[in-house]
Design an enzyme around this catalytic site. Structure first.
Site, PDB file in Angstrom:
ATOM      1  N   GLN A  26       0.846  -1.200   0.000  1.00 40.56           N
ATOM      2  CA  GLN A  26       0.000   0.000   0.000  1.00 40.56           C
ATOM      3  C   GLN A  26       0.879   1.247   0.000  1.00 40.56           C
ATOM      4  O   GLN A  26       0.643   2.188  -0.756  1.00 40.56           O
ATOM      5  CB  GLN A  26      -0.923  -0.035   1.227  1.00 40.56           C
ATOM      6  CG  GLN A  26      -1.849   1.123   1.364  1.00 40.56           C
ATOM      7  CD  GLN A  26      -3.061   1.022   0.469  1.00 40.56           C
ATOM      8  OE1 GLN A  26      -3.026   0.464  -0.620  1.00 40.56           O
ATOM      9  NE2 GLN A  26      -4.152   1.598   0.907  1.00 40.56           N
ATOM     10  N   ARG A  57     -10.763  13.109  21.955  1.00 40.04           N
ATOM     11  CA  ARG A  57      -9.479  12.805  21.328  1.00 40.04           C
ATOM     12  C   ARG A  57      -9.569  11.503  20.536  1.00 40.04           C
ATOM     13  O   ARG A  57      -9.075  11.414  19.408  1.00 40.04           O
ATOM     14  CB  ARG A  57      -8.378  12.741  22.387  1.00 40.04           C
ATOM     15  CG  ARG A  57      -8.029  14.117  22.950  1.00 40.04           C
ATOM     16  CD  ARG A  57      -6.811  14.087  23.851  1.00 40.04           C
ATOM     17  NE  ARG A  57      -7.074  13.531  25.167  1.00 40.04           N
ATOM     18  CZ  ARG A  57      -7.569  14.207  26.206  1.00 40.04           C
ATOM     19  NH1 ARG A  57      -7.850  15.492  26.084  1.00 40.04           N
ATOM     20  NH2 ARG A  57      -7.771  13.620  27.359  1.00 40.04           N
ATOM     21  N   GLU A  71      -9.257   3.620   2.561  1.00 36.75           N
ATOM     22  CA  GLU A  71      -8.328   3.715   1.422  1.00 36.75           C
ATOM     23  C   GLU A  71      -7.692   2.354   1.137  1.00 36.75           C
ATOM     24  O   GLU A  71      -7.509   1.969  -0.025  1.00 36.75           O
ATOM     25  CB  GLU A  71      -7.241   4.749   1.703  1.00 36.75           C
ATOM     26  CG  GLU A  71      -6.281   4.962   0.556  1.00 36.75           C
ATOM     27  CD  GLU A  71      -6.935   5.552  -0.669  1.00 36.75           C
ATOM     28  OE1 GLU A  71      -6.784   4.968  -1.772  1.00 36.75           O
ATOM     29  OE2 GLU A  71      -7.590   6.605  -0.551  1.00 36.75           O
TER      30      GLU A  71
END
Length: 120
Positions: A26, A57, A71
């Site tokens: 990747q 957070r 992705e």
């Protein structure tokens, strides 16, 4: 009779090796992943600094980390489509477009999360 698969620690180690190989591929082949990784690394200290609570957070960090996950899935779809055929096909194009749309929606989600937490 089918050969039994790996179990226990051996299975975990094999799976970790394959995951590492996937992340290396990747990083090597996908510019978008590298860009989004830098976005994640840059956003990490800001999330820690700007979040008022541990939950805020965590949500800030998770929202950008989710972009990396989506992705990676998108890259997997693209690799399979490219492996099947280099010819243009409507369904192949649609699969790639849908993967791209998933990444875009995740980026929008991350932006909305950051805006809501910072200005909400």
């Amino acid at each position: 009779m089918a050969k039994p698969g790996k179990v226990g620690l051996e299975r975990v180690l094999s799976a970790s090796k394959y995951s590492y190989q996937g992340l290396r591929a990747q990083w090597k082949h996908e510019a978008a992943f590298r860009q989004e990784s830098f976005l994640f690394l840059i956003s990490l200290p800001f999330a820690i600094w700007l979040g008022d609570t541990g939950l805020e957070r965590a949500v800030l960090i998770f929202s950008v980390g989710l972009v990396l996950i989506v992705e990676t899935l998108n890259s997997g779809v693209e690799a399979v489509v490219d492996r099947i055929s280099s010819e243009h096909h409507e369904l192949s194009g649609r699969a790639k477009d849908l993967g791209s749309a998933a990444v875009m929606l995740t980026l929008i989600l991350a932006a909305v999360v950051w805006l809501v937490i910072l200005f909400g």
